[in-house]
Design a protein around this motif. Structure first.
Motif, PDB file in Angstrom:
ATOM      1  N   ALA A   1       0.818  -1.216   0.000  1.00 54.83           N
ATOM      2  CA  ALA A   1       0.000   0.000   0.000  1.00 54.83           C
ATOM      3  C   ALA A   1       0.850   1.264   0.000  1.00 54.83           C
ATOM      4  CB  ALA A   1      -0.923   0.013   1.217  1.00 54.83           C
ATOM      5  N   ASN A   2       0.350   2.254  -0.702  1.00 55.67           N
ATOM      6  CA  ASN A   2       0.866   3.613  -0.655  1.00 55.67           C
ATOM      7  C   ASN A   2      -0.195   4.499  -1.300  1.00 55.67           C
ATOM      8  OD1 ASN A   2       2.253   6.080  -0.915  1.00 55.67           O
ATOM      9  ND2 ASN A   2       4.233   5.045  -1.126  1.00 55.67           N
ATOM     10  N   GLN A   3      -0.594   5.565  -0.607  1.00 64.01           N
ATOM     11  CA  GLN A   3      -1.627   6.446  -1.165  1.00 64.01           C
ATOM     12  C   GLN A   3      -1.176   7.129  -2.442  1.00 64.01           C
ATOM     13  OE1 GLN A   3      -1.770   7.773   3.018  1.00 64.01           O
ATOM     14  NE2 GLN A   3      -3.751   8.628   2.486  1.00 64.01           N
ATOM     15  N   LYS A   4       0.136   7.202  -2.635  1.00 68.62           N
ATOM     16  CA  LYS A   4       0.680   7.835  -3.841  1.00 68.62           C
ATOM     17  C   LYS A   4       0.698   6.813  -4.980  1.00 68.62           C
ATOM     18  CE  LYS A   4       4.591  10.780  -5.134  1.00 68.62           C
ATOM     19  NZ  LYS A   4       4.842  10.236  -6.458  1.00 68.62           N
ATOM     20  N   GLY A   5       0.315   7.233  -6.170  1.00 69.22           N
ATOM     21  CA  GLY A   5       0.355   6.357  -7.324  1.00 69.22           C
ATOM     22  C   GLY A   5       1.728   6.349  -7.977  1.00 69.22           C
ATOM     23  N   GLY A   6       1.984   5.349  -8.804  1.00 67.45           N
ATOM     24  CA  GLY A   6       3.218   5.304  -9.583  1.00 67.45           C
ATOM     25  C   GLY A   6       4.474   5.015  -8.798  1.00 67.45           C
ATOM     26  N   VAL A   7       4.339   4.314  -7.665  1.00 73.18           N
ATOM     27  CA  VAL A   7       5.519   4.035  -6.837  1.00 73.18           C
ATOM     28  C   VAL A   7       5.980   2.581  -6.959  1.00 73.18           C
ATOM     29  CG1 VAL A   7       4.969   5.855  -5.184  1.00 73.18           C
ATOM     30  CG2 VAL A   7       4.093   3.537  -4.797  1.00 73.18           C
ATOM     31  N   GLY A   8       5.284   1.795  -7.787  1.00 74.39           N
ATOM     32  CA  GLY A   8       5.701   0.406  -7.966  1.00 74.39           C
ATOM     33  C   GLY A   8       4.926  -0.589  -7.124  1.00 74.39           C
ATOM     34  N   LYS A   9       3.704  -0.218  -6.708  1.00 69.12           N
ATOM     35  CA  LYS A   9       2.905  -1.141  -5.885  1.00 69.12           C
ATOM     36  C   LYS A   9       2.579  -2.430  -6.629  1.00 69.12           C
ATOM     37  CE  LYS A   9      -0.659   1.359  -4.800  1.00 69.12           C
ATOM     38  NZ  LYS A   9      -0.191   2.620  -5.394  1.00 69.12           N
TER      39      LYS A   9
ATOM     40  N   LEU B   1       9.874  11.240   1.444  1.00 65.29           N
ATOM     41  CA  LEU B   1       9.738  11.196   2.903  1.00 65.29           C
ATOM     42  C   LEU B   1       8.402  11.764   3.358  1.00 65.29           C
ATOM     43  CD1 LEU B   1      13.025  12.137   4.815  1.00 65.29           C
ATOM     44  CD2 LEU B   1      11.395  10.354   5.375  1.00 65.29           C
ATOM     45  N   GLU B   2       8.017  12.877   2.732  1.00 62.90           N
ATOM     46  CA  GLU B   2       6.747  13.509   3.094  1.00 62.90           C
ATOM     47  C   GLU B   2       5.574  12.568   2.818  1.00 62.90           C
ATOM     48  OE1 GLU B   2       4.117  17.118   1.301  1.00 62.90           O
ATOM     49  OE2 GLU B   2       6.197  17.607   1.780  1.00 62.90           O
ATOM     50  N   GLY B   3       5.626  11.887   1.682  1.00 61.21           N
ATOM     51  CA  GLY B   3       4.552  10.969   1.316  1.00 61.21           C
ATOM     52  C   GLY B   3       4.426   9.810   2.276  1.00 61.21           C
ATOM     53  N   VAL B   4       5.568   9.229   2.672  1.00 64.81           N
ATOM     54  CA  VAL B   4       5.493   8.070   3.561  1.00 64.81           C
ATOM     55  C   VAL B   4       5.065   8.486   4.966  1.00 64.81           C
ATOM     56  CG1 VAL B   4       7.888   7.989   4.427  1.00 64.81           C
ATOM     57  CG2 VAL B   4       6.605   5.881   4.103  1.00 64.81           C
ATOM     58  N   SER B   5       5.395   9.695   5.381  1.00 63.01           N
ATOM     59  CA  SER B   5       4.950  10.180   6.685  1.00 63.01           C
ATOM     60  C   SER B   5       3.426  10.280   6.732  1.00 63.01           C
ATOM     61  CB  SER B   5       5.564  11.549   6.987  1.00 63.01           C
ATOM     62  OG  SER B   5       6.965  11.448   7.053  1.00 63.01           O
ATOM     63  N   GLU B   6       2.820  10.758   5.638  1.00 62.79           N
ATOM     64  CA  GLU B   6       1.353  10.826   5.558  1.00 62.79           C
ATOM     65  C   GLU B   6       0.743   9.430   5.627  1.00 62.79           C
ATOM     66  OE1 GLU B   6       0.382  12.878   1.983  1.00 62.79           O
ATOM     67  OE2 GLU B   6       1.276  14.785   2.623  1.00 62.79           O
ATOM     68  N   LEU B   7       1.359   8.481   4.920  1.00 63.73           N
ATOM     69  CA  LEU B   7       0.839   7.114   4.922  1.00 63.73           C
ATOM     70  C   LEU B   7       0.922   6.512   6.322  1.00 63.73           C
ATOM     71  CD1 LEU B   7      -0.207   4.607   3.434  1.00 63.73           C
ATOM     72  CD2 LEU B   7       2.170   3.973   3.035  1.00 63.73           C
ATOM     73  N   LEU B   8       2.025   6.721   7.004  1.00 55.59           N
ATOM     74  CA  LEU B   8       2.176   6.149   8.348  1.00 55.59           C
ATOM     75  C   LEU B   8       1.187   6.776   9.330  1.00 55.59           C
ATOM     76  CD1 LEU B   8       6.053   5.741   8.588  1.00 55.59           C
ATOM     77  CD2 LEU B   8       4.334   4.023   8.055  1.00 55.59           C
ATOM     78  N   ASP B   9       0.870   8.056   9.144  1.00 52.52           N
ATOM     79  CA  ASP B   9      -0.175   8.684   9.956  1.00 52.52           C
ATOM     80  C   ASP B   9      -1.510   7.979   9.742  1.00 52.52           C
ATOM     81  OD1 ASP B   9       1.528  10.526  11.047  1.00 52.52           O
ATOM     82  OD2 ASP B   9       0.983  12.153   9.676  1.00 52.52           O
TER      83      ASP B   9
ATOM     84  N   PHE C   1      15.946   7.888   8.800  1.00 51.97           N
ATOM     85  CA  PHE C   1      14.680   8.234   9.463  1.00 51.97           C
ATOM     86  C   PHE C   1      13.960   6.997   9.996  1.00 51.97           C
ATOM     87  CE2 PHE C   1      10.271   9.720   9.709  1.00 51.97           C
ATOM     88  CZ  PHE C   1      10.432  10.949  10.330  1.00 51.97           C
ATOM     89  N   PHE C   2      13.919   5.911   9.189  1.00 47.22           N
ATOM     90  CA  PHE C   2      13.140   4.724   9.554  1.00 47.22           C
ATOM     91  C   PHE C   2      13.992   3.537   9.995  1.00 47.22           C
ATOM     92  CE2 PHE C   2      10.251   7.027   6.668  1.00 47.22           C
ATOM     93  CZ  PHE C   2       9.156   7.163   7.517  1.00 47.22           C
ATOM     94  N   GLY C   3      15.306   3.654   9.841  1.00 50.48           N
ATOM     95  CA  GLY C   3      16.203   2.618  10.355  1.00 50.48           C
ATOM     96  C   GLY C   3      15.910   1.244   9.800  1.00 50.48           C
ATOM     97  N   GLY C   4      15.763   0.265  10.697  1.00 55.74           N
ATOM     98  CA  GLY C   4      15.588  -1.132  10.326  1.00 55.74           C
ATOM     99  C   GLY C   4      14.277  -1.450   9.645  1.00 55.74           C
ATOM    100  N   GLN C   5      13.353  -0.479   9.595  1.00 56.73           N
ATOM    101  CA  GLN C   5      12.087  -0.732   8.895  1.00 56.73           C
ATOM    102  C   GLN C   5      12.253  -0.701   7.373  1.00 56.73           C
ATOM    103  OE1 GLN C   5       9.401   2.210  10.786  1.00 56.73           O
ATOM    104  NE2 GLN C   5       8.276   0.448  11.600  1.00 56.73           N
TER     105      GLN C   5
END
Length: 266
Positions: free
Chosen positions: A8-16, A155-163, A203-207
């Motif tokens: 999952a990723n709310q952003k399109g075109g990222v290779g989901k 980074l901004e996009g993934v922060s929104e997704l994690l929220d 920012f996310f380390g081992g994740q």
């Protein structure tokens, strides 16, 4: 019981879709019986694994809305050990029709209870939007795998997704975990890709998975031929990258099981 992973990723075109198809195929080729679920009305995962559009084909829509058993919908793919629940444009209607359904966010989770024990992994390709189909997938999932393109504002996009994932954990699925973040479309020749990868790891380390999916022509071509990369060009860097990602996912699952066993013994 099979581990259910939503890509999952709310952003399109990222290779989901590329990640869902090739991770599922890599898991199956690693002798892990795998089910791939296309949750996107565009049906790109269905086509990309070798099933062209067919209006007569039963899809996830029939299971979610009409109550048809999943064993009548599941199809075998060209990859031994990999099966798929296909999608088509009717799924657009499912988002609307589910609105008035009781426990609407739990419909897919309830369906998967019938078959979860038959698979080692269930991989779901989510639409690039936080609609009821994505909510159903995230509510049914044990974990989320997040593909992130190595580009500016990643980074901004993934922060929104994690929220968003934190809100889902609070309200719908308290057990939802982060399977990991996978860097996609990585171009080792550019400073930007290296900088984004460095920022995400700090920012996310081992994740963040060690495996990185390269920007690769063969990988981009494979879905148009209805094949996972392993059947299109097994010697490509893309094939190698997804095989390595599958190994990481399997190793992570084995560690998880080991921790569970250890805690029960104690």
């Amino acid at each position: 019981m099979g581990r259910v992973i939503a890509v999952a990723n709310q952003k399109g075109g990222v290779g989901k879709t590329t990640t869902a198809i090739n991770l599922a195929a890599s898991l199956a080729l690693s002798e892990q019986r795998t089910l791939l679920i296309d949750c996107d009305p565009q049906g790109n995962t269905t086509a990309g694994i070798g099933f062209p559009k067919d209006p007569a084909r039963r899809t996830l829509y029939q299971a979610l809305i009409l109550g048809e058993p999943l064993d009548k919908i599941i199809l075998r793919t060209q990859v031994e050990g990999l099966e798929i629940i296909p999608a088509d444009k009717n799924l657009v209607g499912a988002s609307v029709e589910l609105v008035s359904t009781e426990n609407r966010e739990y419909q897919l989770k309830n369906l998967l209870q019938q078959i979860k024990a038959n698979y080692a992994y269930i991989i779901m390709d989510c639409p690039p939007a936080l609609d009821l189909l994505t909510l159903n997938a995230l509510t049914a999932a044990d974990s989320v795998l997040v593909p992130i393109q190595c580009e500016y504002l990643a980074l901004e996009g993934v922060s929104e997704l994690l929220d968003t994932l934190m809100r889902i954990r609070r309200t719908l699925n308290p057990e939802l975990a982060i399977e990991g973040i996978v860097l996609t479309m990585y171009d080792e020749r550019t400073t930007l890709s290296k900088q984004v990868a460095s920022d995400l790891r700090s920012f996310f380390g081992g994740q963040v998975f060690e495996s990185v999916i390269p920007r690769n022509v063969r990988l981009a071509e494979a879905p148009s031929h209805g094949k996972p990369i392993h059947f299109y060009d097994i010697h490509s860097k893309g094939a190698e990258a997804y095989i390595n990602l599958a190994k990481e996912v399997i190793a992570s699952g084995q560690k998880r099981v080991g921790k569970g066993a250890g805690s029960s013994d104690s």
